[in-house]
Design an enzyme around this catalytic site. Structure first.
Site, mmCIF file in Angstrom:
data_model
loop_
_atom_site.group_PDB
_atom_site.id
_atom_site.type_symbol
_atom_site.label_atom_id
_atom_site.label_comp_id
_atom_site.label_asym_id
_atom_site.label_seq_id
_atom_site.Cartn_x
_atom_site.Cartn_y
_atom_site.Cartn_z
ATOM 1 N N GLU A 138 -2.090 5.734 8.222
ATOM 2 C CA GLU A 138 -1.336 6.439 9.268
ATOM 3 C C GLU A 138 -1.696 5.894 10.654
ATOM 4 O OE1 GLU A 138 0.729 7.643 7.566
ATOM 5 O OE2 GLU A 138 0.417 9.646 6.794
ATOM 6 N N GLY A 179 2.155 12.921 10.623
ATOM 7 C CA GLY A 179 1.367 12.398 9.521
ATOM 8 C C GLY A 179 -0.103 12.312 9.859
ATOM 9 N N PHE A 209 0.823 -1.221 0.000
ATOM 10 C CA PHE A 209 0.000 0.000 0.000
ATOM 11 C C PHE A 209 0.853 1.267 0.000
ATOM 12 C CE2 PHE A 209 -2.406 -3.167 2.652
ATOM 13 C CZ PHE A 209 -3.341 -3.514 1.678
ATOM 14 N N ARG A 229 -4.630 3.930 26.260
ATOM 15 C CA ARG A 229 -3.383 3.590 26.965
ATOM 16 C C ARG A 229 -2.871 4.797 27.731
ATOM 17 N NH1 ARG A 229 1.211 1.640 23.070
ATOM 18 N NH2 ARG A 229 -0.105 -0.242 22.990
#
Length: 422
Positions: free
Chosen positions: A404, A282, A197, A416
């Site tokens: 991303e 990103g 990809f 988390r």
């Protein structure tokens, strides 16, 4: 609304100031492109004056160079090389790279404003430009001066196009399990494996490759640059995609691909850290591209409601659609604020930046897709026709929930952070 610029000035570096001076000299009074300008959904709200100037430059470029071509690029799957190089002439090829080696030297917030503006013209092309910027930053931030002087000027001008190579056929969300190897052989690395990809695959000139030079897990990953034309580097067929058709995606193969050890970015074992830090920015970039698509879709839905008539009156007089439009605008502004908040956190090296970038990507990409989908619904059957760009904005921004780092991974990162004892 509060100003996002730090200290009242977001742009003070010489290159950026030169851009602003050029803009002020060349700009002529024109009619406003966006009817929503000065409304509650105006993307200029909260920005400093210089950021507004940069934004206007990007919006003008989007209107003149991207929007008139986005349908053709999509249908014919054209990689618009020359148009992107025109964007690079405005400083959009290496937005947040240091000026020392040819970058524009702007902030992550400035970059978000730019990518949102460009995406109003073509979300797909803007997304590739944002990936290219992420690659350029990795080289500029982690490379030695030799690599930076060799590559950053060419990346900034987009004479060289770049691709980010992390995902593999068997390693997507679990990126630390990647199996592409780089074995040192004298003064070279010998790379074997495949990446999947890869945006720009086959067209890009430089591949920023995460590969295994050591032990299993993230500590064994390194970042190596591979030039197009290197023996052993090859590309599979171009993937047929739902959207993002103005740039190709291919599997990139490495078969005993030999590259100099001087192409190592940073140090051995630092690659996974480089990849993740690159992805923080990103994620802001791709969320910003979603903002642009959603803003354009909202504007077009609003305009359509004013001219389309049913039951003897225009759609703008139906309260349900008024409420729908209000909800879309609210989703957009909330998304924009969370993205810009994350960009400021990344600029200031906030300890919560990872979670805030993840939140921004999660929220903005999903909400902006909903906005585009709602806009298409307002268009009714016409929205399903490729004659109308609203369907393309919807198709192009759908993938932002996946790449991303999938939005499921974004949820994991945020939870988390919340569950970590401090």
């Amino acid at each position: 609304m509060a100003t996002f610029a730090s200290g009242g000035r977001c742009i003070s570096r010489p290159f950026a100031q030169a851009l602003l001076n050029t803009l002020r000299q060349q700009t002529r009074p024109t009619s406003r492109r966006f009817l929503l300008t000065a409304s509650c959904a105006d993307p200029a709200n909260g920005l400093g004056e210089e950021q507004r100037q940069i934004q206007k430059m990007a919006l003008d470029f989007a209107a003149k160079e991207l929007a008139p071509n986005m349908q053709e690029w999509d249908e014919k799957e054209i990689f618009p090389v020359e148009t992107m190089r025109k964007a690079a002439q405005l400083g959009f090829g290496a937005v947040y790279c240091d000026e020392k080696f040819g970058g524009t030297g702007l902030s992550r917030l400035d970059a978000s404003v730019i990518f949102e503006a460009l995406a109003t013209g073509c979300c797909s092309t803007t997304a590739y430009i944002s990936i290219h910027n992420m690659c350029a930053w990795m080289v500029d931030h982690f490379g030695n001066d030799e690599l930076r002087s060799q590559w950053v000027p060419r990346l900034a001008s987009m004479d060289t196009f770049s691709s980010y190579c992390l995902t593999e056929p068997g390693a997507g969300s679990d990126a630390a399990s990647l199996s592409t190897t780089a074995r040192k052989d004298g003064s070279h690395y010998v790379i074997n494996g495949s990446k999947a990809f890869i945006s720009g695959g086959g067209e890009s000139d430089l591949y920023v490759v995460m590969c295994r030079t050591g032990q299993a897990g993230p500590a064994g990953v390194s970042c190596i640059l591979v030039e197009k034309g290197t023996p052993g580097l090859s590309f599979a067929k171009k993937e047929k995609k739902l959207g993002w058709n103005s740039h190709p995606a291919r599997i990139v193969n490495f078969d005993d691909c030999r590259v100099p050890v001087t192409n190592l970015v940073g140090e051995e074992g630092q690659g996974f850290s480089i990849a993740m830090k690159g992805l923080n920015g990103g994620r802001i970039n791709v969320a910003s591209s979603s903002l642009g698509a959603a803003y354009a879709a909202l504007e077009q839905a609003r305009d359509y409601m004013k001219i389309r008539k049913q039951f003897g009156k225009s759609l703008e007089n139906f309260q349900y659609l008024q409420f729908r439009l209000a909800e879309m605008a609210t989703q957009l502004v909330a998304s924009r604020l969370i993205v810009r908040n994350a960009a400021v956190a990344l600029d200031s090296q906030d300890p919560n930046a990872v979670a805030l970038c993840s939140m921004a990507k999660l929220f903005a990409t999903e909400e902006c897709f909903k906005i585009c989908n709602s806009a298409m619904q307002i268009f009714g059957g016409y929205g399903y026709l490729k004659d109308y760009p609203v369907q393309q904005y919807m198709r192009d921004c759908r993938v932002h929930c996946i790449l991303e780092g999938t939005n499921e991974i974004m949820r994991m990162l945020v939870s988390r952070d919340l569950l970590t004892e401090r």
